[in-house]
Design a protein around this motif. Structure first.
Motif, PDB file in Angstrom:
ATOM      1  N   ALA A 139       0.550  -1.100  -0.281  1.00  0.00           N
ATOM      2  CA  ALA A 139      -0.171  -0.269  -0.309  1.00  0.00           C
ATOM      3  C   ALA A 139       1.047   1.005  -0.188  1.00  0.00           C
ATOM      4  O   ALA A 139       1.486   1.213   0.595  1.00  0.00           O
ATOM      5  CB  ALA A 139      -1.463   0.223   1.218  1.00  0.00           C
ATOM      6  N   ARG A 141       0.885   5.694  -0.161  1.00  0.00           N
ATOM      7  CA  ARG A 141      -0.319   6.482   0.416  1.00  0.00           C
ATOM      8  C   ARG A 141       0.471   7.906   0.635  1.00  0.00           C
ATOM      9  O   ARG A 141       1.556   7.980   0.924  1.00  0.00           O
ATOM     10  CB  ARG A 141      -0.460   6.079   2.581  1.00  0.00           C
ATOM     11  CG  ARG A 141      -1.402   4.909   2.898  1.00  0.00           C
ATOM     12  CD  ARG A 141      -1.949   4.554   4.038  1.00  0.00           C
ATOM     13  NE  ARG A 141      -2.628   3.337   3.675  1.00  0.00           N
ATOM     14  CZ  ARG A 141      -2.460   2.337   4.006  1.00  0.00           C
ATOM     15  NH1 ARG A 141      -1.054   1.664   4.034  1.00  0.00           N
ATOM     16  NH2 ARG A 141      -3.919   1.140   4.238  1.00  0.00           N
ATOM     17  N   ASN A 147      -4.537   6.836  -1.415  1.00  0.00           N
ATOM     18  CA  ASN A 147      -3.751   5.713  -1.464  1.00  0.00           C
ATOM     19  C   ASN A 147      -3.401   4.921  -2.540  1.00  0.00           C
ATOM     20  O   ASN A 147      -4.438   5.500  -4.071  1.00  0.00           O
ATOM     21  CB  ASN A 147      -4.666   4.710  -0.820  1.00  0.00           C
ATOM     22  CG  ASN A 147      -5.651   4.031  -0.752  1.00  0.00           C
ATOM     23  OD1 ASN A 147      -5.839   3.452  -1.631  1.00  0.00           O
ATOM     24  ND2 ASN A 147      -6.447   4.490  -0.029  1.00  0.00           N
ATOM     25  N   ALA A 185      -5.645   9.987  -4.347  1.00  0.00           N
ATOM     26  CA  ALA A 185      -4.167  10.367  -4.036  1.00  0.00           C
ATOM     27  C   ALA A 185      -3.986  11.495  -4.941  1.00  0.00           C
ATOM     28  O   ALA A 185      -4.073  11.891  -5.795  1.00  0.00           O
ATOM     29  CB  ALA A 185      -3.211   9.145  -4.458  1.00  0.00           C
ATOM     30  N   LEU A 189       2.781  10.044  -2.577  1.00  0.00           N
ATOM     31  CA  LEU A 189       2.865   8.447  -1.985  1.00  0.00           C
ATOM     32  C   LEU A 189       4.221   8.193  -1.612  1.00  0.00           C
ATOM     33  O   LEU A 189       4.887   7.812  -2.216  1.00  0.00           O
ATOM     34  CB  LEU A 189       1.938   7.856  -2.451  1.00  0.00           C
ATOM     35  CG  LEU A 189       0.303   8.120  -3.048  1.00  0.00           C
ATOM     36  CD1 LEU A 189       0.047   9.134  -4.372  1.00  0.00           C
ATOM     37  CD2 LEU A 189      -0.405   7.753  -3.008  1.00  0.00           C
TER      38      LEU A 189
END
Length: 200
Positions: A139, A141, A147, A185, A189
């Motif tokens: 993942a 974020r 995300n 998003a 990230l």
């Protein structure tokens, strides 16, 4: 409305002997005790063979064996560069392992930046075979709660990776970034890629 996204895999955890900051389990931690030690160097009774002259020695004859523990260090992080979402669908960014170039699929466009594949070095006992596991999915974020995911990890490791005469092995790895418009998003990230390494 366009949303610019800078996709940086800027934090990759040291995964052996401990992984910090994620709930993902390490393969080397779950399979057997001391899997970061070569076979023959694990557990009780695997010392240097301190026989007492009457056949009751409690070693296993590994006096000359190199029992160096495995370690992995990251030399470069994965960086997918900068992209912008153009629509409301799903987008994918493929980072080519050999060329370091990105291929964009779906509602996404390139905004520049310098994509970089990941690079890691493993150290341990010379000429020992090892097992390296990359995650199935990670993942990503951003600070606002958006995300994305990295999937389909690949590496340039051979089918039977083996440490060299210096007890070292360097390899490259990459993956595919998956962005969904509804994930919201934006900005930078970041995520952690847990890589496990062990002796068989």
């Amino acid at each position: 409305m366009f949303r610019a996204i800078t996709l940086i895999m800027a934090v990759i955890s040291l995964t052996f002997p401990a992984l910090i900051g994620t709930g993902m389990q390490l393969r080397a931690q779950g399979n057997c005790p001391n899997c970061d030690l070569p076979p023959g160097c694990r557990g009780n009774g695997n010392g240097n063979g301190n026989g007492n002259g009457n056949g009751n020695g409690n070693g296993n004859g590994n006096r000359n064996r190199n029992c160096q523990r495995l370690n992995i260090s990251i030399e470069s992080d994965i960086d997918f560069g900068r992209v912008v979402m153009l629509g409301n669908g799903e987008a994918r960014v493929l980072l080519d392992l050999e060329t370091g170039q990105t291929t964009l699929i779906g509602d996404v466009d390139d905004l520049g930046g310098m994509p970089i594949t990941g690079r890691a070095m493993i150290t341990g006992a010379p000429f020992e075979q090892i097992v390296v596991d990359l995650p199935s999915e990670v993942a990503m974020r951003d600070p606002t709660g958006g995300n994305a995911r990295i999937r389909d990890f690949v590496s340039d490791l051979s089918g039977f990776p083996t440490l060299d005469a210096n007890g070292q092995l360097t390899f490259n790895f990459s993956g595919t970034l998956v962005i969904e418009a509804e994930a919201g998003a934006r900005g930078n990230l970041r995520g952690r890629v847990p890589i496990s390494v062990e002796y068989p």
